[in-house]
Structures are given as structure tokens and as C-alpha cells.
Design a protein around this motif. Structure first.
Motif, PDB file in Angstrom:
ATOM      1  N   ALA A   1       0.527  -1.343   0.240  1.00 47.14           N
ATOM      2  CA  ALA A   1      -0.259  -0.224   0.041  1.00 47.14           C
ATOM      3  C   ALA A   1       0.806   1.318   0.236  1.00 47.14           C
ATOM      4  CB  ALA A   1      -1.048   0.001   1.535  1.00 47.14           C
ATOM      5  N   GLN A   2       1.770   0.689   0.136  1.00 42.93           N
ATOM      6  CA  GLN A   2       2.732   2.144   0.988  1.00 42.93           C
ATOM      7  C   GLN A   2       3.288   2.070  -0.323  1.00 42.93           C
ATOM      8  OE1 GLN A   2       5.630   2.402   3.842  1.00 42.93           O
ATOM      9  NE2 GLN A   2       7.220   3.559   2.799  1.00 42.93           N
TER      10      GLN A   2
ATOM     11  N   GLY B   1       2.035   2.292  -3.294  1.00 43.89           N
ATOM     12  CA  GLY B   1       0.781   2.391  -4.057  1.00 43.89           C
ATOM     13  C   GLY B   1       0.660   1.211  -4.872  1.00 43.89           C
TER      14      GLY B   1
ATOM     15  N   GLN C   1       5.851  -0.903 -12.004  1.00 39.14           N
ATOM     16  CA  GLN C   1       4.872  -1.840 -11.014  1.00 39.14           C
ATOM     17  C   GLN C   1       6.086  -3.295 -10.255  1.00 39.14           C
ATOM     18  OE1 GLN C   1       1.790  -3.068 -12.755  1.00 39.14           O
ATOM     19  NE2 GLN C   1       0.758  -0.684 -11.655  1.00 39.14           N
TER      20      GLN C   1
ATOM     21  N   ARG D   1       8.450  -1.052  -8.156  1.00 38.51           N
ATOM     22  CA  ARG D   1       8.069  -0.766  -6.446  1.00 38.51           C
ATOM     23  C   ARG D   1       8.139  -2.148  -5.752  1.00 38.51           C
ATOM     24  NH1 ARG D   1       3.365   2.193  -7.238  1.00 38.51           N
ATOM     25  NH2 ARG D   1       3.540   2.187  -9.697  1.00 38.51           N
TER      26      ARG D   1
ATOM     27  N   GLU E   1       7.558   7.361 -11.385  1.00 37.02           N
ATOM     28  CA  GLU E   1       7.217   6.479 -10.634  1.00 37.02           C
ATOM     29  C   GLU E   1       7.783   5.925  -9.359  1.00 37.02           C
ATOM     30  OE1 GLU E   1       4.970   2.151 -12.131  1.00 37.02           O
ATOM     31  OE2 GLU E   1       4.257   3.802 -13.289  1.00 37.02           O
TER      32      GLU E   1
ATOM     33  N   VAL F   1       8.589   6.908  -5.830  1.00 38.05           N
ATOM     34  CA  VAL F   1       8.965   6.100  -4.639  1.00 38.05           C
ATOM     35  C   VAL F   1      10.069   5.884  -2.885  1.00 38.05           C
ATOM     36  CG1 VAL F   1       9.439   3.666  -3.291  1.00 38.05           C
ATOM     37  CG2 VAL F   1       7.559   4.938  -5.135  1.00 38.05           C
TER      38      VAL F   1
ATOM     39  N   SER G   1       9.895   9.741  -1.290  1.00 30.30           N
ATOM     40  CA  SER G   1       9.550   9.816  -0.468  1.00 30.30           C
ATOM     41  C   SER G   1       9.750   9.016   0.876  1.00 30.30           C
ATOM     42  CB  SER G   1       7.763   8.857  -0.963  1.00 30.30           C
ATOM     43  OG  SER G   1       7.780   7.298  -1.482  1.00 30.30           O
TER      44      SER G   1
END
Length: 255
Positions: free
Chosen positions: A135-136, A138, A154, A157, A187, A191, A194
Motif C-alpha cells: 500500500a505504501q 501504491g 510496478q 515497486r 513513479e 517512491v 518519499s
């Protein structure tokens, strides 16, 4: 006190010296970017930190405790090496996800194996933590997808979530966007940005110069297996002192 101290690391492959007298330190909560041409030794350095390669000389300490000393010739067991490897999480260029497992299974597998070995967490607790990490990233709605059902961004991630799952002291990235299309690069960088804002301690090998300058607390420029220049990102990237650094960055400006 520094979270990481790397002192006088050297590495040879046969007659070829790949790393020469590499020394640097990293404070807890800092991000370090390592830049340089292909073949400059950046990936080998990360692999040495993660015990995927064994340096021929030098020492590595984490939180003030030596975890590697080339002068110590006693043979380490695989279990000892695995334990030391837990200090570092590594995100590879090409994701390295297990194709037969879902995103959630990729994230939780290592933690489940560790729990069986050392005891502690239940499978349900590990799964809950894995879902929180996805979830963190996305990816809350992608937990049951297999790697082939995910885009490159994805997948990367998921790989970041997997590296974070074991709560390493230091998270390492080996050119995390080099296998991605430009539109997917953003993307993944978002991450990592962040994570930097949350003061995750990181070492990022990258070709993204603007990203290195904006996100890192310090930058190292490597060439030919040595550290040519290191310091504040704006100084190294915007106002390099060494001629070799200037040449490297001028080529990037042309691209």
C-alpha cells in the motif's frame, strides 16, 4: 555516530582490480548517491556491502560494529553471512522477482523464512506487514498479481517493498530505473524520494543526475574503481572540482 563506515575496500577479479581504496561513511537517515560511468565499480561496491562479493581488503562497520574485516581469515558460515546481510536491503536493476509468486508472496517470503529460522512473527502478522508495504508503494490493489501481470515500474515497486520487508538498516538501489521506460521511471523515483523524506538510510547507484542532486545528502563520483570526488550534491554535480568529474558530467549534459 555513522550508521555505516566503509574503510579501504579493495576488490579484484583475477588480475583486474575493480575497487581501489574505497572509504566513506554514512549517517543514519541520509541518502548517498553514487554516480559514474558503467564499469566504474559502483555495482561491485554494492555487492560487497551486501555480501554478494567478498572484498580482498578493508573493513565494513554498521552502527559501530565491524561486520566485515578482510584481515579476518576465519571461514564464516552461510548462516552468519545471511545474518550480516540483513543489515542491507538491495533493490536490483532488473527487479529479480520470483515469477511463480504473487506480489504479496514476493514481499513476505524472506520474512517468513527468517521467522521459521528464528521464531517470532506469525504468518498472518507477516502478511499484514506485507500488505502495508505494498500500500505504501501504491500497490494495494496488486497484491495478488503475478510479476508478468505488472508493469516494469510496478515490479520495481514490489522489489522495493520486498527489500523493506526485513527492515534493513540501509536500503541499497542498483540503478533502479535503468530497466524502465522513461515514463515509468518517474513513479519509481517518486517512491525513492518519499523514502528519503522519511529519512530512510539509502545508498542509490543512479544515472539520474538531477535526482541524485535533489534527493541525496551526499554524492560520490567513481571512476576506474576509485572515488574521484565526494561531497555535497550541489557541489559535486553543479560545481565539480576534479577534471574527470567535469568530463563525466559534461557528457551527461550533452545527452
Amino acid at each position: 555516530m555513522s550508521i555505516l563506515e566503509v574503510s579501504h575496500i579493495e576488490k579484484h577479479f583475477g588480475a583486474t582490480q575493480v575497487l581501489t581504496d574505497i572509504s566513506f561513511s554514512l549517517e543514519k537517515g541520509q541518502a548517498l548517491s553514487i554516480i559514474g560511468s558503467s564499469g566504474s565499480g559502483k555495482t561491485t561496491l554494492l555487492r560487497c556491502l551486501n555480501f554478494l562479493e567478498t572484498p580482498d581488503r578493508g573493513t565494513i562497520s554498521v552502527n559501530g560494529t565491524p561486520i566485515f574485516d578482510a584481515a579476518d581469515s576465519t571461514t564464516k558460515s552461510e548462516a552468519e553471512i545471511r545474518q550480516k546481510r540483513l543489515h542491507f536491503g538491495l533493490v536490483f536493476q532488473n527487479f529479480n522477482l520470483f515469477p511463480q509468486y504473487t506480489a504479496l508472496q514476493n514481499v513476505t517470503l524472506a520474512r517468513e523464512l527468517l521467522s521459521k529460522e528464528q521464531g517470532g512473527e506469525t504468518k498472518a502478522e507477516i502478511e499484514t506487514a506485507g500488505r502495508e508495504l505494498l500500500a505504501q508503494m501504491g500497490l494495494a490493489d496488486r497484491s495478488d498479481h503475478y510479476p508478468h501481470q505488472l508493469s516494469g515500474g510496478q515490479q520495481q515497486r514490489v522489489a522495493i517493498a520486498r527489500a523493506l520487508a526485513l527492515q534493513p538498516d540501509i536500503l541499497c538501489f542498483d540503478e533502479p530505473t535503468s530497466a524502465l521506460d522513461p515514463e515509468l521511471t518517474g513513479e519509481v523515483l517518486k517512491v525513492i524520494r518519499s523514502l528519503a523524506e522519511k529519512k530512510t538510510t539509502m545508498i542509490i547507484v543512479t544515472h539520474e543526475m538531477a535526482f541524485a542532486r535533489d534527493v541525496a545528502d551526499q554524492v560520490i563520483f567513481m571512476d576506474g574503481g576509485v572515488i574521484v570526488e565526494q561531497g555535497d550534491p550541489h557541489q559535486v554535480i553543479d560545481h565539480p572540482r576534479e577534471e574527470r568529474t567535469k568530463q563525466f558530467l559534461s557528457r551527461y549534459a550533452e545527452n
